[in-house]
Scaffold this motif. Sequence first.
Motif, mmCIF file in Angstrom:
data_model
loop_
_atom_site.group_PDB
_atom_site.id
_atom_site.type_symbol
_atom_site.label_atom_id
_atom_site.label_comp_id
_atom_site.label_asym_id
_atom_site.label_seq_id
_atom_site.Cartn_x
_atom_site.Cartn_y
_atom_site.Cartn_z
ATOM 1 N N LYS A 234 0.754 -1.283 0.007
ATOM 2 C CA LYS A 234 0.041 0.048 0.104
ATOM 3 C C LYS A 234 0.647 1.424 -0.161
ATOM 4 O O LYS A 234 0.336 2.332 -0.402
ATOM 5 C CB LYS A 234 -0.979 0.032 1.263
ATOM 6 N N ASN A 235 2.100 1.174 0.451
ATOM 7 C CA ASN A 235 3.102 2.300 0.605
ATOM 8 C C ASN A 235 4.392 2.105 -0.147
ATOM 9 O O ASN A 235 5.247 1.649 0.676
ATOM 10 C CB ASN A 235 3.234 2.645 2.163
ATOM 11 N N PRO A 236 4.182 2.075 -1.430
ATOM 12 C CA PRO A 236 5.737 1.497 -2.157
ATOM 13 C C PRO A 236 6.828 2.336 -2.023
ATOM 14 O O PRO A 236 8.000 2.108 -2.173
ATOM 15 C CB PRO A 236 5.169 1.521 -3.592
ATOM 16 N N GLY A 237 6.451 3.730 -1.381
ATOM 17 C CA GLY A 237 7.637 4.519 -1.249
ATOM 18 C C GLY A 237 8.155 4.794 0.087
ATOM 19 O O GLY A 237 8.721 5.654 0.377
ATOM 20 N N ALA A 238 7.823 3.753 0.996
ATOM 21 C CA ALA A 238 8.042 3.895 2.412
ATOM 22 C C ALA A 238 9.659 3.620 2.583
ATOM 23 O O ALA A 238 10.469 2.940 1.828
ATOM 24 C CB ALA A 238 7.748 3.035 3.117
ATOM 25 N N ASP A 239 10.181 4.104 3.609
ATOM 26 C CA ASP A 239 11.772 4.186 3.777
ATOM 27 C C ASP A 239 11.941 3.250 5.097
ATOM 28 O O ASP A 239 13.060 2.558 5.171
ATOM 29 C CB ASP A 239 12.365 5.458 4.292
ATOM 30 N N PHE A 240 11.331 3.061 6.196
ATOM 31 C CA PHE A 240 11.444 2.491 7.499
ATOM 32 C C PHE A 240 9.961 1.887 7.634
ATOM 33 O O PHE A 240 8.868 2.237 7.468
ATOM 34 C CB PHE A 240 11.646 3.447 8.388
ATOM 35 N N ILE A 241 10.233 0.710 8.864
ATOM 36 C CA ILE A 241 9.088 0.040 9.451
ATOM 37 C C ILE A 241 9.268 0.232 10.924
ATOM 38 O O ILE A 241 10.311 -0.297 11.081
ATOM 39 C CB ILE A 241 8.917 -1.316 8.964
ATOM 40 N N TYR A 242 8.541 0.580 11.658
ATOM 41 C CA TYR A 242 8.662 0.555 13.057
ATOM 42 C C TYR A 242 7.827 -0.468 13.690
ATOM 43 O O TYR A 242 6.594 -0.806 13.241
ATOM 44 C CB TYR A 242 8.180 1.966 13.947
ATOM 45 N N THR A 243 8.490 -1.322 14.508
ATOM 46 C CA THR A 243 7.566 -2.358 15.308
ATOM 47 C C THR A 243 8.047 -2.078 16.770
ATOM 48 O O THR A 243 9.323 -1.779 17.171
ATOM 49 C CB THR A 243 8.066 -4.018 14.763
ATOM 50 N N PRO A 244 7.212 -2.518 17.637
ATOM 51 C CA PRO A 244 7.869 -2.415 19.176
ATOM 52 C C PRO A 244 8.466 -3.595 19.795
ATOM 53 O O PRO A 244 8.871 -3.353 20.952
ATOM 54 C CB PRO A 244 6.286 -2.407 19.970
ATOM 55 N N VAL A 245 8.571 -4.707 19.072
ATOM 56 C CA VAL A 245 9.101 -5.683 19.650
ATOM 57 C C VAL A 245 10.012 -6.686 18.496
ATOM 58 O O VAL A 245 9.390 -6.707 17.539
ATOM 59 C CB VAL A 245 8.262 -6.589 20.665
ATOM 60 N N ILE A 246 10.948 -7.343 18.830
ATOM 61 C CA ILE A 246 11.716 -7.929 17.855
ATOM 62 C C ILE A 246 11.093 -9.019 17.102
ATOM 63 O O ILE A 246 11.440 -9.327 15.936
ATOM 64 C CB ILE A 246 13.049 -8.522 18.371
ATOM 65 N N SER A 247 10.100 -9.728 17.596
ATOM 66 C CA SER A 247 9.486 -10.803 16.920
ATOM 67 C C SER A 247 8.602 -10.329 15.836
ATOM 68 O O SER A 247 8.906 -10.551 14.350
ATOM 69 C CB SER A 247 8.355 -11.502 17.609
ATOM 70 N N LEU A 248 8.139 -9.155 15.860
ATOM 71 C CA LEU A 248 7.360 -8.307 14.705
ATOM 72 C C LEU A 248 8.476 -7.888 13.837
ATOM 73 O O LEU A 248 8.295 -7.738 12.679
ATOM 74 C CB LEU A 248 6.477 -7.360 15.401
ATOM 75 N N GLY A 249 9.462 -7.171 14.494
ATOM 76 C CA GLY A 249 10.623 -6.537 13.626
ATOM 77 C C GLY A 249 11.033 -7.610 12.575
ATOM 78 O O GLY A 249 11.590 -7.267 11.493
ATOM 79 N N MET A 250 11.635 -8.995 13.142
ATOM 80 C CA MET A 250 12.254 -9.837 12.295
ATOM 81 C C MET A 250 11.102 -10.286 11.190
ATOM 82 O O MET A 250 11.661 -10.574 9.782
ATOM 83 C CB MET A 250 12.509 -10.941 12.959
ATOM 84 N N GLY A 251 9.819 -10.338 11.568
ATOM 85 C CA GLY A 251 8.928 -10.566 10.564
ATOM 86 C C GLY A 251 8.717 -9.575 9.438
ATOM 87 O O GLY A 251 8.643 -9.732 8.103
ATOM 88 N N ALA A 252 8.905 -8.259 9.766
ATOM 89 C CA ALA A 252 8.860 -7.251 8.842
ATOM 90 C C ALA A 252 10.003 -7.270 8.117
ATOM 91 O O ALA A 252 10.008 -6.934 6.933
ATOM 92 C CB ALA A 252 8.730 -5.829 9.738
ATOM 93 N N ALA A 253 11.137 -7.531 8.686
ATOM 94 C CA ALA A 253 12.459 -7.537 7.842
ATOM 95 C C ALA A 253 12.440 -8.658 6.844
ATOM 96 O O ALA A 253 12.965 -8.453 5.571
ATOM 97 C CB ALA A 253 13.695 -7.783 8.723
ATOM 98 N N GLN A 254 11.705 -9.796 7.039
ATOM 99 C CA GLN A 254 11.459 -10.871 6.198
ATOM 100 C C GLN A 254 10.820 -10.502 4.733
ATOM 101 O O GLN A 254 10.915 -10.837 3.718
ATOM 102 C CB GLN A 254 10.905 -12.114 6.786
ATOM 103 N N ALA A 255 9.662 -9.758 5.118
ATOM 104 C CA ALA A 255 8.707 -9.048 4.235
ATOM 105 C C ALA A 255 9.332 -8.112 3.209
ATOM 106 O O ALA A 255 9.164 -8.114 2.212
ATOM 107 C CB ALA A 255 7.499 -8.426 4.848
ATOM 108 N N VAL A 256 10.360 -7.482 3.749
ATOM 109 C CA VAL A 256 11.015 -6.370 3.200
ATOM 110 C C VAL A 256 11.772 -7.266 2.224
ATOM 111 O O VAL A 256 12.085 -6.895 1.021
ATOM 112 C CB VAL A 256 11.855 -5.501 3.891
ATOM 113 N N ARG A 257 12.343 -8.158 2.545
ATOM 114 C CA ARG A 257 13.368 -9.044 1.653
ATOM 115 C C ARG A 257 12.936 -9.622 0.551
ATOM 116 O O ARG A 257 13.098 -9.854 -0.458
ATOM 117 C CB ARG A 257 14.345 -10.136 2.566
#
Length: 358
Positions: A234-257
Amino acid sequence: MRQTGFYRKCLPVVLGALLAWSGHILLPSGTASAAEADRLKGLVQPLKAEKPFTMGVTLVHLQDDFWKGIAYGIQDEAKRSNVKVMQISVAGAYGNVREQFAQLESLKSRGADYAVVGAASFDGYDTVFKQLQSHGTKVLAAGIPVNSPNVTFGVGQDEAAIGTTLAKAICAVKPKSTTLSIPGPAGAEWARLRFEAFKKEAAKCPGMVVTPGAFGGSLDLAYGMSQASDLLLKNPGADFIYTPVISLGMGAAQAVRQQRKNVKVVSSAIIREALPMIKDGRLLAVTSEPGILMGRLLVQYAIRDHEGKEMPNMIKDKALPYPYLLTPPLAITPKNIGSYSFDEYDIPPKDWNITSSQ
């Protein structure tokens, strides 16, 4: 009573803690070795109990390195300090207060001098704590606050400062940017505090935009991955993703990859599996949540309380009805990960478990 005030910074205390965190506090000669001081980050002088006593522990769960680190820190520091840990129990999950009540009743009947509680709920413990105190068992709040005046002291972290630190990390790299947000589970005060502070600090950064995010869902990697995937589409021009805890953060990093995007993730809590992601830059910054350090501090301050000695750096205000100590946040990045002792402060040994602690 809301938890918000618990995480408010008290300038003299925080300045002292930050100096200690940087290793600038000098211990009196002959009182403790540098290694001993380092395991406590210089926040307090390590002591051995002159009058042996017993501690019992009940925590929310041991499913992550934060709570496991607190348990390990208590157990290891007690061995070093002439303190006996008679029991380490878990409630199983947030909300399981009945299980903790039974565990606390066991500690009371066994005559524990201190009951360390990582509470499964903010409210509902006051009557139980009062009964413990009347039978000679003092209550210590571990990791997160609990709403009761019948607590001797607590050791935790500044949740709002975690959000502030992550926003500053983004601003330092790319002020004019767009950050997508996965705020965390609904009803979790710690997640709300982190996100509100993140947004507040982001508003101070010229050009930094934070997209609104809905609280809800779980805390696992799969949820972080699915949410991040939708947000990136939905936001192809985004630069960063915020998550409050590492389990969500690691999932977000996998989605980015998977989507081959040049988007960095910020999150909180150091775990071993996340270290490669920090090193290669997929995780721009991850704040330390030093559970092992908190466990050690609980033992050290219990010694001081038991022997009537000074309790340095304790905050006493109207935020909570008991004194509390906050560990200062530290952002772990690709630049400083090589010099940070995560095995000393955040991640317990691989072979440690609750059975080995008994």
